[in-house]
Design an enzyme around this catalytic site. Structure first.
Site, PDB file in Angstrom:
ATOM      1  N   THR A  49      58.165   7.898-115.172  1.00  0.00           N
ATOM      2  CA  THR A  49      57.330   8.860-115.903  1.00  0.00           C
ATOM      3  C   THR A  49      57.689  10.318-115.614  1.00  0.00           C
ATOM      4  O   THR A  49      57.027  11.213-116.127  1.00  0.00           O
ATOM      5  CB  THR A  49      55.841   8.686-115.533  1.00  0.00           C
ATOM      6  N   ASP A  94      47.905  12.665-114.048  1.00  0.00           N
ATOM      7  CA  ASP A  94      47.704  12.220-115.435  1.00  0.00           C
ATOM      8  C   ASP A  94      48.525  10.969-115.750  1.00  0.00           C
ATOM      9  O   ASP A  94      48.227  10.253-116.698  1.00  0.00           O
ATOM     10  CB  ASP A  94      48.085  13.355-116.414  1.00  0.00           C
ATOM     11  N   SER A  95      49.545  10.720-114.938  1.00  0.00           N
ATOM     12  CA  SER A  95      50.421   9.561-115.157  1.00  0.00           C
ATOM     13  C   SER A  95      49.953   8.332-114.396  1.00  0.00           C
ATOM     14  O   SER A  95      50.700   7.353-114.295  1.00  0.00           O
ATOM     15  CB  SER A  95      51.834   9.913-114.695  1.00  0.00           C
ATOM     16  N   THR A 152      53.994   5.613-109.579  1.00  0.00           N
ATOM     17  CA  THR A 152      53.867   4.816-108.358  1.00  0.00           C
ATOM     18  C   THR A 152      53.675   5.704-107.135  1.00  0.00           C
ATOM     19  O   THR A 152      54.018   6.887-107.139  1.00  0.00           O
ATOM     20  CB  THR A 152      55.136   3.982-108.137  1.00  0.00           C
ATOM     21  N   SER A 188      50.437  15.892-107.390  1.00  0.00           N
ATOM     22  CA  SER A 188      49.080  16.417-107.277  1.00  0.00           C
ATOM     23  C   SER A 188      48.201  15.660-108.259  1.00  0.00           C
ATOM     24  O   SER A 188      48.616  15.363-109.377  1.00  0.00           O
ATOM     25  CB  SER A 188      49.094  17.904-107.615  1.00  0.00           C
ATOM     26  N   LEU A 197      67.090  11.616-100.475  1.00  0.00           N
ATOM     27  CA  LEU A 197      67.275  11.454 -99.026  1.00  0.00           C
ATOM     28  C   LEU A 197      67.113  10.006 -98.571  1.00  0.00           C
ATOM     29  O   LEU A 197      67.611   9.631 -97.512  1.00  0.00           O
ATOM     30  CB  LEU A 197      66.273  12.323 -98.249  1.00  0.00           C
ATOM     31  N   GLY A 198      66.404   9.227 -99.349  1.00  0.00           N
ATOM     32  CA  GLY A 198      66.140   7.856 -98.949  1.00  0.00           C
ATOM     33  C   GLY A 198      65.113   7.263 -99.886  1.00  0.00           C
ATOM     34  O   GLY A 198      64.648   7.935-100.810  1.00  0.00           O
ATOM     35  N   ARG A 201      52.789  13.238-128.076  1.00  0.00           N
ATOM     36  CA  ARG A 201      54.132  13.831-128.140  1.00  0.00           C
ATOM     37  C   ARG A 201      55.098  12.968-128.953  1.00  0.00           C
ATOM     38  O   ARG A 201      55.810  13.466-129.838  1.00  0.00           O
ATOM     39  CB  ARG A 201      54.671  14.059-126.726  1.00  0.00           C
ATOM     40  N   TYR A 236      48.919  24.793-116.653  1.00  0.00           N
ATOM     41  CA  TYR A 236      49.606  23.751-117.404  1.00  0.00           C
ATOM     42  C   TYR A 236      49.756  24.225-118.845  1.00  0.00           C
ATOM     43  O   TYR A 236      48.758  24.528-119.490  1.00  0.00           O
ATOM     44  CB  TYR A 236      48.738  22.499-117.360  1.00  0.00           C
TER      45      TYR A 236
END
Lengths: 608, 608
Positions: A166, A230-231, A236, A246, A298-299, A441, A504
């Site tokens: 997302t 919002d997602s 995840t 956030s 990084l991992g 959208r 936003y």
């Protein structure tokens, strides 16, 4: 109270997601023969309602006639690049994972090579993606991820973790010059809540767990994580950490860095996995903390221990109207300074307020009369200008007394700024629109409208200047290019902080007849970002950098800070096994396996 | 509201600090001829009062007669290592700094080579320090710090930043095998508040600013930082960042990582210094955040932008007695879960409660009667056992209504756990003891008593087990070594978190006749740490790692996490210019300037 170990959530077949547009496969906006718009399915309160005002209102805003039959049909999937063959790698993977956990299926590879930026969604429907992962794997155990790192290093491959797909930063876009095999590591089978510790109010959750599943399963046990980006339906836990996410209720529960107490990470140098989790510690420059915002470079985070909270006693919505946006912003400032703000507080500018109205079914009969009377009261008696007023929605959570006090304080402060209570129902509706609106959208793109959101954070003193400056700049750039009709540009304040806010923006325009419309859109979005940065806003509040904002990094971070990030990447992932993230500029310059620097001495030193 | 630029605070001559013991030079505990103890000077409420009960009470606790005349006199300064000569370096420094800003004075060098751990304080009085800085410099401009880094790299020297010299981790101890010149960079002339931004409630403060000066100057403008570690009189902003500090009012204002929005850092690769500060952002793995807990090993912080808060409308103390420590802890748990706890809440175990009583002047006349009556009420009528009860002190800050509500909730919850209000005055007194009590350690050392504090953090479910387990372990280790009298071991809870607490221990014993008493003490302290770690506590809540806890790092961090920290250090400071901090194990293994790795290619890549 003992730790609880909830079982795995069953996959729900009805929850299939669309590969080519946002969201669930059973949900989409459609135009009815009468010109009304309807959201299909039954997932959201908006679903099924005939929205008669939407198209006429949009038409008025963009100054271009929208004919429902005039659509641009998606060519998805346009062209899917062939997978690079790497038989040795495939053999190695088959020793690690069951056959069905390894896929080279073209559409699956395509889906794992993009997020939801405008240019990505445009490319998969109307353009082309030049590079996608060569393989998609589905690790089922955390050890599988460790084994994947070793296999990738051995067989000339790199890894890009995939959560909900997302992101809106081109984070999943494959580095074009990458000559190695690209393995997309889909984390969603590592999606369990491993334990819930009610005594200490902590839970251990695997990184591939999807937000809506986390929320549902914690709620069964009387808890919430409180993190609601919002997602949340698709993103995840691992993605939240990697993007420094956030949630809208951060006033009450904190942002992801406040919620995560510890994490297990698979790195190129082995795994981090601790046994004891304490509330706060001082044990040097904490390597775990470097993962926030690392965007897969990084991992791979495999699990995290997070704070959890009892479900609130009371949840209550509210809405307040202000004569204009500036007065609404002044209210937010005083609310932050003089009280404890609600879990979520959002301020919509006039255009976004109007959009909310256009997303209502046209009322008839008594309801129509009532609504007209309300409008009359607000705009005539109270002197609000329907073309200027702004709307604030609030979501209170907590104990009964706490919510009552917060609500009273909010209304008292609002009155000082000319605010007028607009009722619980309008507040609830505002929040309910959040998930449905995400489907717009892809709907409008079919009708030649390009649209995107972007965000920033800014000190209180610069917030209004940024909101207004970005709108002016977009309009000026639009005029300068002689683009058709008017640009649609609107903003809302979504997060409050002691020292400032998150802003936003939504930006859209009708692109029919515009040559290289996607490139034009990108130019305008970059102009908006330039304006934000010139006025003291941040490069991103929570979306992150990815590849879409890398060009601006040098404007917000000094050479020494950029050098540190590159040095860290080079030091801890010298082979560039993790080829994603905002370290990608570095990675793209050095495709393929890196020569391993001579670390013998250093390693020996450590082992002494 | 425009930014304000407060002037520099004048140095107050009376504020001279002792070089050889904790605190201000005019303040110390002394035994009077009548056996009472008195705190000299007039800085603290405790000063001047005749404490008749203290020595008898201490004697009872440790089971050894304390004869006031039987003292061990400090040999401070015992032996100060010669400065290593480095004429080229000295010439270079003289080009950068005025003569008076460079010192090789022996006592000054000695003071800059230690903090306040027991073994350091023992060493400077009775033992020997094998290595101290060769030079002390006092940069006055932030550019001076950058120039120092360049000069150090050029002339075979390393830098160790010095703030208040209050650390309790051997952070300032010079790496013994360091063959280069060691420059102590005393930051206290970079001690100004550069600006205060009332609109956004931020201030920009230089890293060498001392806590008490920050507090006084912000208060003049109606603000507070809200960060109050027990060392606030002497410790500095830069030190707080480097040690990942926590203040007693963190419930209201947050810990140092919550307060710092941005920082300027001088690194081996140049300086970080940004113009725009936003409330929160997602711009990759934020290099600034790596500085928290870096303990001087990655760079020198020169200034930071911090949140500030209006001075609270109301400040109110309170105290609550509990029948025992376990019930007090249960109260803290419910207080955290069911209300907004006061800015500071502390729970003292019975021994610490008794210490507080012993630090009261012996009352006479009406006051004595009153006190006896109070004691009778508490211990007889309420059935509290004077040898078991625990005391909680609270400090409320905020608006009038807010404080009233918090206080009511605290008392209501306390009653459920058998708590009994003990009045505002007892609460105030508890907090007032904080600063005075810090002088006790050096006082008792003169009377053959070794004492030290150490701390940890733990989940709620493990807190009681750790408090009790550490006490049992210390007593068992003490018995096993057949040490004289009894060990003194007491704890308090000093910080509350959603998922647990911070626990602070004091440990002391009478060491007369004990061979290698400092080494025995260190053994016992390590045994306590072992017990803490075995029971799920952290290595440190806020003191940090330094050199004193490095041996335990491998028990709390996995090899991969330790490797990352070492890799980061090696990558961003390849010459080990910053030779301090918890990276010192690495630094010690690689003394002297490191060969500069070939970074040409990487640099060129970055400059493209």
């Amino acid at each position: 109270m003992e730790r609880m170990e909830p079982g795995a959530l069953p996959e729900v077949a009805a929850d299939a997601e669309s590969p080519d547009v946002w969201g669930f496969a059973d949900t989409a906006f459609r135009v009815l023969p009468n010109g009304s718009v309807v959201l299909t399915g039954s997932r959201y309160p908006l679903c099924g309602a005939e929205l008669a005002d939407l198209l006429p209102w949009m038409q008025e805003q963009i100054g271009i006639e929208l004919r429902p039959a005039d659509t641009r049909e998606s060519g998805y999937p346009t062209r899917i690049p062939e997978a690079r063959e790497n038989p040795a790698l495939l053999r190695a993977l088959r020793e690690l994972l069951p056959e069905e956990a390894i896929s080279t299926a073209p559409e699956l590879r395509l889906r794992h090579g993009h997020g939801h930026t405008l240019d990505e969604m445009w490319a998969i429907k109307f353009g082309a993606v030049s590079r996608v992962p060569d393989l998609v794997v589905f690790p089922q155990r955390e050890e599988d991820v460790e084994a994947l790192v070793a296999a990738a290093a051995r067989h000339g491959a790199c890894l890009i973790p995939y959560g909900g797909g997302t992101n809106v930063t081109n984070a999943l876009a494959c580095p074009e010059r990458e000559t190695r095999s690209i393995i997309s590591v889909d984390m969603r089978r590592l999606g369990r809540i491993l334990w819930i510790d009610p005594a200490n109010q902590m839970a251990c959750i695997q990184a591939g767990a999807v937000g809506r599943h986390i929320a549902a399963q914690l709620a069964e046990h009387g808890f919430t994580l409180g993190h609601e980006p919002d997602s949340i339906e698709f993103s995840t836990l691992g993605g939240w950490i990697a993007t420094h996410a956030s949630g809208m209720k951060k006033n009450r529960y904190g942002n992801i860095e406040d919620l995560v107490l510890d994490m297990n990470v698979v790195t190129a140098q082995g795994a981090f996995s601790r046994s004891a989790v304490t509330p706060r510690e001082s044990v040097g420059s904490d390597a775990r903390r470097w993962l926030f915002g690392s965007e897969g470079g990084l991992g791979i985070v495999t699990r995290a221990v997070v704070k959890i909270f009892p479900l609130p006693e009371v949840q209550r919505y509210d809405a307040i109207l202000f004569p204009d946006f500036a007065r609404g912003l002044a209210f937010l400032h005083d609310l932050t300074r003089q009280s404890t703000p609600a879990a979520s507080v959002r301020l919509m500018d006039n255009l976004q307020f109007q959009l909310g109205q256009a997303l209502k079914p046209r009322a008839a009969g008594f309801r129509a009369l009532l609504r007209a009377a309300q409008r009359f009261y607000v705009t005539r008696l109270r002197g609000f200008d329907a073309q200027r007023m702004a709307a604030c929605t609030l979501l209170f959570e907590g104990g009964r007394g706490e919510v009552r006090r917060q609500r009273r304080a909010a209304l008292r402060i609002a009155r000082r700024h000319g605010g007028m209570g607009a009722g619980e129902e309008n507040g609830r509706r505002g929040y309910q629109l959040t998930f449905g609106i995400a489907y717009i959208r892809d709907f409008v793109m079919r009708h030649h409208i390009l649209a995107e959101s972007f965000e920033t954070s800014a000190p209180w003193s610069e917030a209004l200047s940024i909101c207004e400056g970005v709108k002016r700049r977009i309009r000026a750039e639009y005029r300068a290019r002689q683009l058709p009709g008017h640009p649609f540009i609107t903003c809302r304040i979504t997060q409050l902080y002691h020292t400032g806010v998150c802003i936003y923006f939504y930006f859209a325009f009708h692109c029919k007849g515009v040559a290289n419309a996607d490139a034009v859109f990108a130019e305008l979005e970059r102009a908006a970002r330039d304006e934000i940065l010139r006025r003291g806003g941040s490069l991103s509040h929570h979306h992150g950098v990815g590849k879409i904002r890398q060009r601006f990094l040098g404007r917000v971070l000094e050479p020494a800070a950029l050098a540190w990030a590159a040095d860290l990447k080079r030091a801890v992932d010298p082979g560039n096994v993790f080829a994603a993230g905002n370290f990608a500029a570095h990675a793209e310059r050095q495709p393929g396996p890196q020569p391993e620097p001579d670390r013998t001495q250093a390693r020996a030193g450590r082992a002494e």
